[in-house]
Design an enzyme around this catalytic site. Sequence first.
Site, PDB file in Angstrom:
ATOM      1  N   MET A  30       0.844  -1.201   0.000  1.00  0.00           N
ATOM      2  CA  MET A  30       0.000   0.000   0.000  1.00  0.00           C
ATOM      3  C   MET A  30       0.880   1.251   0.000  1.00  0.00           C
ATOM      4  SD  MET A  30      -3.480  -0.849   1.931  1.00  0.00           S
ATOM      5  CE  MET A  30      -2.985  -0.507   3.596  1.00  0.00           C
ATOM      6  N   HIS A  37       9.266  -3.355   3.112  1.00  0.00           N
ATOM      7  CA  HIS A  37       8.802  -3.572   1.739  1.00  0.00           C
ATOM      8  C   HIS A  37       9.990  -3.843   0.809  1.00  0.00           C
ATOM      9  CE1 HIS A  37       5.639  -0.588   3.263  1.00  0.00           C
ATOM     10  NE2 HIS A  37       4.914  -1.633   2.936  1.00  0.00           N
TER      11      HIS A  37
HETATM   12  P1  AMP Z   1       1.573  -2.950   3.440  1.00  0.00           P
HETATM   13  O1  AMP Z   1       2.093  -1.899   2.529  1.00  0.00           O
HETATM   14  O2  AMP Z   1       1.591  -2.563   4.872  1.00  0.00           O
HETATM   15  O3  AMP Z   1       0.260  -3.515   2.970  1.00  0.00           O
HETATM   16  O4  AMP Z   1       2.614  -4.163   3.353  1.00  0.00           O
HETATM   17  C1  AMP Z   1       2.960  -4.749   2.130  1.00  0.00           C
HETATM   18  C2  AMP Z   1       3.781  -5.988   2.377  1.00  0.00           C
HETATM   19  O5  AMP Z   1       4.973  -5.632   3.073  1.00  0.00           O
HETATM   20  C3  AMP Z   1       3.061  -7.030   3.247  1.00  0.00           C
HETATM   21  O6  AMP Z   1       3.357  -8.334   2.765  1.00  0.00           O
HETATM   22  C4  AMP Z   1       3.652  -6.786   4.594  1.00  0.00           C
HETATM   23  O7  AMP Z   1       3.613  -7.922   5.445  1.00  0.00           O
HETATM   24  C5  AMP Z   1       5.081  -6.437   4.221  1.00  0.00           C
HETATM   25  N1  AMP Z   1       5.728  -5.718   5.316  1.00  0.00           N
HETATM   26  C6  AMP Z   1       5.271  -4.587   5.927  1.00  0.00           C
HETATM   27  N2  AMP Z   1       6.093  -4.248   6.952  1.00  0.00           N
HETATM   28  C7  AMP Z   1       7.068  -5.191   6.994  1.00  0.00           C
HETATM   29  C8  AMP Z   1       8.202  -5.416   7.836  1.00  0.00           C
HETATM   30  N3  AMP Z   1       8.496  -4.600   8.837  1.00  0.00           N
HETATM   31  N4  AMP Z   1       8.982  -6.485   7.577  1.00  0.00           N
HETATM   32  C9  AMP Z   1       8.691  -7.321   6.561  1.00  0.00           C
HETATM   33  N5  AMP Z   1       7.649  -7.174   5.736  1.00  0.00           N
HETATM   34  C10 AMP Z   1       6.836  -6.132   5.947  1.00  0.00           C
END
Ligand code: AMP
Length: 289
Positions: A30, A37
């Site tokens: 997102m 990410h």
């Molecule tokens: P989001 O943008 O929050 O929807 O996250 C996108 C992807 O990045 C998802 O698969 C999350 O689990 C992963 N993600 C977000 N924060 C972290 C983190 N601190 N460590 C590893 N992966 C992450």
Amino acid sequence: MNVIVSPEEMKRFSQACRDSGKRIGLVATMGSLHEGHLSLARSSLSECDVTVVSVFVNPCQFCPGEDLEKYPRDMEKDRALLEKEGVDVLFAPDESEMYPGGYSTFVEVKGPVSEALCGASRPGHFSGVSTVVAKLFNITSPHISYFGRKDAQQAAVIIRMVRDLDIDVDIRVMPVVRESDGLAMSSRNNYLSEEERGRASVVYRALEKGRKMAVSGETKAGKILEKVKDVIMTEKGISIDYVEMVDSLEMTPLEKLETRALIAVAVRIGQTRLIDNVIIDAPNQGGKN
Ligand code: AMP
């Protein structure tokens, strides 16, 4: 780096990659990108011929009253970060193209995997997640898609959806990337005031305490969870949404550490809801974290 906004163009691009035998990796995000990410993008870059990172703030996964409007967005910064990593495609569709007028199809994974933990506090959230991820899989046709263990329940829901709907994609769940004090990186950390940010690292300290108890032989969930809660409550201004020990794929509560388990936590610090978890193998599974 190619920047593609149209789902139709993205489909054509992916089909051309597949026609020429290239393996496609997808990282769905997102936006408001951070090292968490980027670590997923790097895994894809090292394993796939073409890496697609999608940036789409998916309205369907926000419940009424949640932070859709104020969710951080910075497409130019995201674009520069992805370009620097050598990502091949930034897919950034408009909401009107993902959910055109009359849109009415939703994917719902049922049962504890989506209804426990965050599913209980955020009704409809995982249906929004599985719907958008199913659409992104159809549009980008990835061979492999990378998810972060930070959102372990989300990853479990996607693994279940892929299995149940016979979707031909490998799911990789990658380690949590943390700040130097242990706080799991998250776009929502931007909401924390300096003072709240200082207090937030207690979540990781509490989880580590629980993990260490388990590694040292404690198998009773009740005892471990009590300690985790005690540590969290040493900080003021934090309220606990849940602290649970669950099976890492089913999300069903465990009384004893008998399978690969997650200690999963959701807290509120001020207005900000943060989640985190650690994974623990039962003692007879080798004690690997
Ligand atoms: P989001 O943008 O929050 O929807 O996250 C996108 C992807 O990045 C998802 O698969 C999350 O689990 C992963 N993600 C977000 N924060 C972290 C983190 N601190 N460590 C590893 N992966 C992450």
